[in-house]
Enzyme design. Structure first.
Site, PDB file in Angstrom:
ATOM      1  N   SER A 124       5.838   1.691   2.132  1.00 31.63           N
ATOM      2  CA  SER A 124       5.927   0.482   2.758  1.00 31.63           C
ATOM      3  C   SER A 124       7.221  -0.263   3.046  1.00 31.63           C
ATOM      4  O   SER A 124       7.653  -0.429   1.624  1.00 31.63           O
ATOM      5  CB  SER A 124       4.592  -0.387   2.397  1.00 31.63           C
ATOM      6  OG  SER A 124       4.779  -1.506   3.069  1.00 31.63           O
ATOM      7  N   LYS A 138       6.029   3.269   6.705  1.00 37.37           N
ATOM      8  CA  LYS A 138       5.447   2.213   7.344  1.00 37.37           C
ATOM      9  C   LYS A 138       6.322   1.056   7.491  1.00 37.37           C
ATOM     10  O   LYS A 138       6.861   0.581   6.368  1.00 37.37           O
ATOM     11  CB  LYS A 138       4.115   1.893   6.568  1.00 37.37           C
ATOM     12  CG  LYS A 138       3.390   0.445   6.693  1.00 37.37           C
ATOM     13  CD  LYS A 138       2.229   0.233   5.854  1.00 37.37           C
ATOM     14  CE  LYS A 138       2.033  -1.075   5.325  1.00 37.37           C
ATOM     15  NZ  LYS A 138       0.627  -1.092   4.656  1.00 37.37           N
ATOM     16  N   LEU A 139       6.240   0.498   8.427  1.00 36.67           N
ATOM     17  CA  LEU A 139       7.421  -0.736   8.815  1.00 36.67           C
ATOM     18  C   LEU A 139       6.576  -2.086   8.871  1.00 36.67           C
ATOM     19  O   LEU A 139       5.668  -1.796   9.882  1.00 36.67           O
ATOM     20  CB  LEU A 139       8.349  -0.421  10.107  1.00 36.67           C
ATOM     21  CG  LEU A 139       9.062   0.696  10.190  1.00 36.67           C
ATOM     22  CD1 LEU A 139       9.834   0.698  11.379  1.00 36.67           C
ATOM     23  CD2 LEU A 139      10.051   0.814   8.824  1.00 36.67           C
ATOM     24  N   LYS A 140       6.823  -2.830   8.283  1.00 33.79           N
ATOM     25  CA  LYS A 140       6.241  -4.054   8.283  1.00 33.79           C
ATOM     26  C   LYS A 140       6.901  -4.604   9.600  1.00 33.79           C
ATOM     27  O   LYS A 140       8.153  -4.583   9.754  1.00 33.79           O
ATOM     28  CB  LYS A 140       6.482  -5.031   7.164  1.00 33.79           C
ATOM     29  CG  LYS A 140       5.886  -4.610   5.955  1.00 33.79           C
ATOM     30  CD  LYS A 140       4.378  -4.788   5.843  1.00 33.79           C
ATOM     31  CE  LYS A 140       3.696  -4.876   4.756  1.00 33.79           C
ATOM     32  NZ  LYS A 140       2.313  -5.214   4.843  1.00 33.79           N
ATOM     33  N   ASP A 194       2.574  -2.391  10.343  1.00 33.59           N
ATOM     34  CA  ASP A 194       1.794  -3.321   9.683  1.00 33.59           C
ATOM     35  C   ASP A 194       2.224  -4.664   9.956  1.00 33.59           C
ATOM     36  O   ASP A 194       3.322  -5.140   9.977  1.00 33.59           O
ATOM     37  CB  ASP A 194       1.711  -2.992   8.149  1.00 33.59           C
ATOM     38  CG  ASP A 194       0.706  -3.950   7.490  1.00 33.59           C
ATOM     39  OD1 ASP A 194      -0.105  -4.806   8.366  1.00 33.59           O
ATOM     40  OD2 ASP A 194       0.377  -3.945   6.333  1.00 33.59           O
ATOM     41  N   ASN A 200       0.316  -7.493   9.564  1.00 37.42           N
ATOM     42  CA  ASN A 200      -0.200  -8.727   8.459  1.00 37.42           C
ATOM     43  C   ASN A 200      -0.654  -9.727   9.407  1.00 37.42           C
ATOM     44  O   ASN A 200      -0.261 -10.903   9.340  1.00 37.42           O
ATOM     45  CB  ASN A 200       0.508  -8.921   7.532  1.00 37.42           C
ATOM     46  CG  ASN A 200       0.680  -7.872   6.289  1.00 37.42           C
ATOM     47  OD1 ASN A 200       1.820  -7.281   6.370  1.00 37.42           O
ATOM     48  ND2 ASN A 200      -0.492  -7.568   5.929  1.00 37.42           N
ATOM     49  N   GLU A 252      -1.460  -1.467  12.070  1.00 40.73           N
ATOM     50  CA  GLU A 252      -2.139  -2.057  11.187  1.00 40.73           C
ATOM     51  C   GLU A 252      -2.233  -3.708  11.275  1.00 40.73           C
ATOM     52  O   GLU A 252      -1.323  -4.189  11.327  1.00 40.73           O
ATOM     53  CB  GLU A 252      -1.510  -1.791   9.627  1.00 40.73           C
ATOM     54  CG  GLU A 252      -2.465  -2.252   8.569  1.00 40.73           C
ATOM     55  CD  GLU A 252      -1.686  -1.921   7.148  1.00 40.73           C
ATOM     56  OE1 GLU A 252      -0.683  -1.019   7.454  1.00 40.73           O
ATOM     57  OE2 GLU A 252      -2.300  -2.470   6.202  1.00 40.73           O
ATOM     58  N   ASP A 261      -6.962  -3.966   7.810  1.00 39.98           N
ATOM     59  CA  ASP A 261      -6.873  -4.323   6.783  1.00 39.98           C
ATOM     60  C   ASP A 261      -7.451  -5.304   6.388  1.00 39.98           C
ATOM     61  O   ASP A 261      -8.632  -5.422   5.749  1.00 39.98           O
ATOM     62  CB  ASP A 261      -5.223  -4.114   6.287  1.00 39.98           C
ATOM     63  CG  ASP A 261      -4.679  -4.414   5.115  1.00 39.98           C
ATOM     64  OD1 ASP A 261      -5.633  -4.720   4.173  1.00 39.98           O
ATOM     65  OD2 ASP A 261      -3.568  -4.577   4.648  1.00 39.98           O
ATOM     66  N   LYS A 275      -8.349  -1.049   0.692  1.00 37.92           N
ATOM     67  CA  LYS A 275      -7.818  -1.415  -0.711  1.00 37.92           C
ATOM     68  C   LYS A 275      -8.868  -1.940  -1.512  1.00 37.92           C
ATOM     69  O   LYS A 275      -9.761  -2.833  -1.225  1.00 37.92           O
ATOM     70  CB  LYS A 275      -6.737  -2.803  -0.489  1.00 37.92           C
ATOM     71  CG  LYS A 275      -5.455  -2.296   0.471  1.00 37.92           C
ATOM     72  CD  LYS A 275      -4.752  -3.776   0.568  1.00 37.92           C
ATOM     73  CE  LYS A 275      -3.710  -3.543   1.284  1.00 37.92           C
ATOM     74  NZ  LYS A 275      -2.893  -4.750   1.901  1.00 37.92           N
ATOM     75  N   GLY A 298      -1.932  -0.423  -0.550  1.00 38.33           N
ATOM     76  CA  GLY A 298      -1.299  -0.940  -1.844  1.00 38.33           C
ATOM     77  C   GLY A 298      -1.232  -2.402  -1.726  1.00 38.33           C
ATOM     78  O   GLY A 298      -1.267  -3.046  -0.777  1.00 38.33           O
TER      79      GLY A 298
HETATM   80  O1  OSB Z   1      -0.668  -5.580   4.168  1.00 33.80           O
HETATM   81  O2  OSB Z   1      -0.543  -3.601   3.321  1.00 33.80           O
HETATM   82  C1  OSB Z   1      -0.113  -4.755   3.482  1.00 33.80           C
HETATM   83  C2  OSB Z   1       1.795  -5.564  -0.009  1.00 33.80           C
HETATM   84  C3  OSB Z   1       1.163  -6.424  -0.270  1.00 33.80           C
HETATM   85  C4  OSB Z   1       0.212  -7.126   0.521  1.00 33.80           C
HETATM   86  C5  OSB Z   1      -0.244  -6.814   1.492  1.00 33.80           C
HETATM   87  C6  OSB Z   1       0.210  -5.341   1.996  1.00 33.80           C
HETATM   88  C7  OSB Z   1       1.342  -4.806   1.122  1.00 33.80           C
HETATM   89  C8  OSB Z   1       1.733  -3.348   1.471  1.00 33.80           C
HETATM   90  C9  OSB Z   1       1.522  -2.465   0.577  1.00 33.80           C
HETATM   91  O3  OSB Z   1       2.319  -3.184   2.581  1.00 33.80           O
HETATM   92  C10 OSB Z   1       2.966  -2.122  -0.338  1.00 33.80           C
HETATM   93  C11 OSB Z   1       2.415  -1.292  -1.549  1.00 33.80           C
HETATM   94  O4  OSB Z   1       1.649  -1.688  -2.276  1.00 33.80           O
HETATM   95  O5  OSB Z   1       2.842  -0.167  -1.570  1.00 33.80           O
HETATM   96 MG    MG Z   2      -1.645  -4.139   5.683  1.00 31.76          MG
END
Ligand code: OSB
Ligand code: MG
Length: 379
Positions: free
Chosen positions: A145, A171-173, A199, A201, A224, A249, A273, A301
């Protein structure tokens, strides 16, 4: 196999401080270090043997990913959850959900307690969690990530580093203003064959469908959680508007809610998760309901230490986990881990631990070094 019941002799809540190797930026904030709550139990089985068990609470320092946060998790454990467990003369990890059901919410706190008891019971029985749930994969593919970067050049440099490390999926935020252009540049650099996903969020709104549909040009595995966690119908509408599969998620907190989201067309892929859903046992149930409905799942994660990551790797060895998870090497986030056997990546894969319990060994001296406080709440 039914595990031998027992009781809690001693429960310690330990808070540790671990710096991240680099700041991790998401649409909800920037994390530069982790303040993690670990649970250590001394478990006495019915036959009298005493075994240690560990759980990791995935709540972050602030309630920005979900409503839970680490101080709140510790408070609810101490004041409301643990009294309901320590007063039981005989219990099993499978009873924890029922005993704690009168307390609403707080899945991350509940999940950490269930994990510690399950770890102890499995160690007492000499079997691994993977073996216990019938997870048979010996290695699992590893994804990484990648946080939001201010500029595309630095993002490309970071992604190239992870490609060189061997990760099999990126995976790109993303967030508004750091999405299509970033994805286009990364896809161009890594080529058409490397699995790529994003992702958000919860950073978008129901009116962003046309914008998010622009991501369809980049052959992503999934988008995501684009919308707020309670907006299931919004995700269903988006799924009809965008070709790229919608993955949930934050919205998924139970097996029954996951079934509802699937039936409403809001969840084409599921991120599981264990902390978010109240523990590893509910995570297995979500795997099962998704598998029977042909919904692909993968293991998310929460920037866990080697404790939570080992457990995630065992879970992700179940057959429904058909997509690479966010189970990256320990060194992705931490210079040094609190276990003696941190997760490593070999040829893009993680070897699933097989030792009893959740399959990690605590590095006691390093753990003591990074411990900020230890609170004895029972025993
Ligand atoms: O949205 O997947 C998520 C980390 C903290 C809180 C939310 C997320 C994440 C990640 C996972 O993207 C990162 C990792 O644990 O490898
Ligand atoms: Mg996520």
């Amino acid at each position: 196999m039914t595990l031998e019941p027992g009781s809690l002799r001693r429960v310690e809540l330990r808070r540790i401080d671990l710096p991240l190797v680099s700041p991790f930026r998401t649409s909800f904030g920037v994390e530069a270090d982790r303040d993690i709550l670990l649970v250590r139990v001394e478990w006495q089985s019915a036959s009298g043997a005493v075994t240690e068990g560990w759980g990791e609470c995935v709540a972050l320092a602030e309630p920005t990913y979900s409503a839970e946060y680490v101080d709140g998790a510790q408070h609810v454990m101490t004041s409301h959850l643990l009294p309901r467990l320590t007063s039981a003369a005989s219990l099993s990890a499978t009873d924890v959900g029922t005993l704690l059901a009168p307390i609403h919410g707080h899945p991350m706190a509940k999940g950490a307690l269930e994990m510690a008891i399950l770890d102890a019971q499995l160690r007492a029985a000499g079997i691994s969690f993977g073996e216990h749930i019938g997870a048979s994969a010996t290695t699992i593919p590893s994804g990484v990530s990648v946080g939001i970067h201010d500029d595309v050049d630095s993002l490309l440099a970071t992604v190239q580093g992870y490609v060189d490390d061997g990760y099999v999926r990126i995976k790109l935020k993303i967030e508004p203003g750091a999405d299509v252009e970033h994805v286009a540049a990364v896809r161009d650099m890594i080529g058409p064959d490397m699995p790529l996903q994003v992702d958000a969020n919860t950073a978008y709104t129901r009116t962003d469908g046309a914008h998010l549909a622009r991501l369809d040009d980049y052959d992503l595995l999934l988008i995501e959680q684009p919308l707020p966690e309670d907006d299931i119908i919004g995700h269903a509408r988006l799924a009809a508007e965008v070709v790229t599969p919608i993955c949930l998620d934050e919205s998924l907190v139970s097996a029954s809610g996951t079934v509802d989201a699937i039936e409403l067309g809001a969840c084409e892929i599921a991120n599981i998760k264990p902390g978010r859903v109240g523990g590893y046992l509910e995570a297995v149930r979500i795997h099962d309901v998704c598998r029977s409905r042909d919904i692909p799942v993968w293991c998310g994660g929460m920037v866990e230490t080697g404790i939570g990551r080992a457990a995630n790797a065992m879970l992700a060895a179940l057959p429904g986990f058909v997509l690479p998870g966010d189970i990256s090497a320990s060194t992705r986030f931490y210079a040094r881990d609190v276990v003696t056997d941190p997760i490593v990546i070999v040829d893009g894969h993680v070897t699933v631990p097989t030792s009893p319990g959740f399959g990690f060994e605590i590095d006691q001296s390093f753990l003591d070094e990074v411990t900020a406080s230890t609170t004895l709440v029972h025993g």
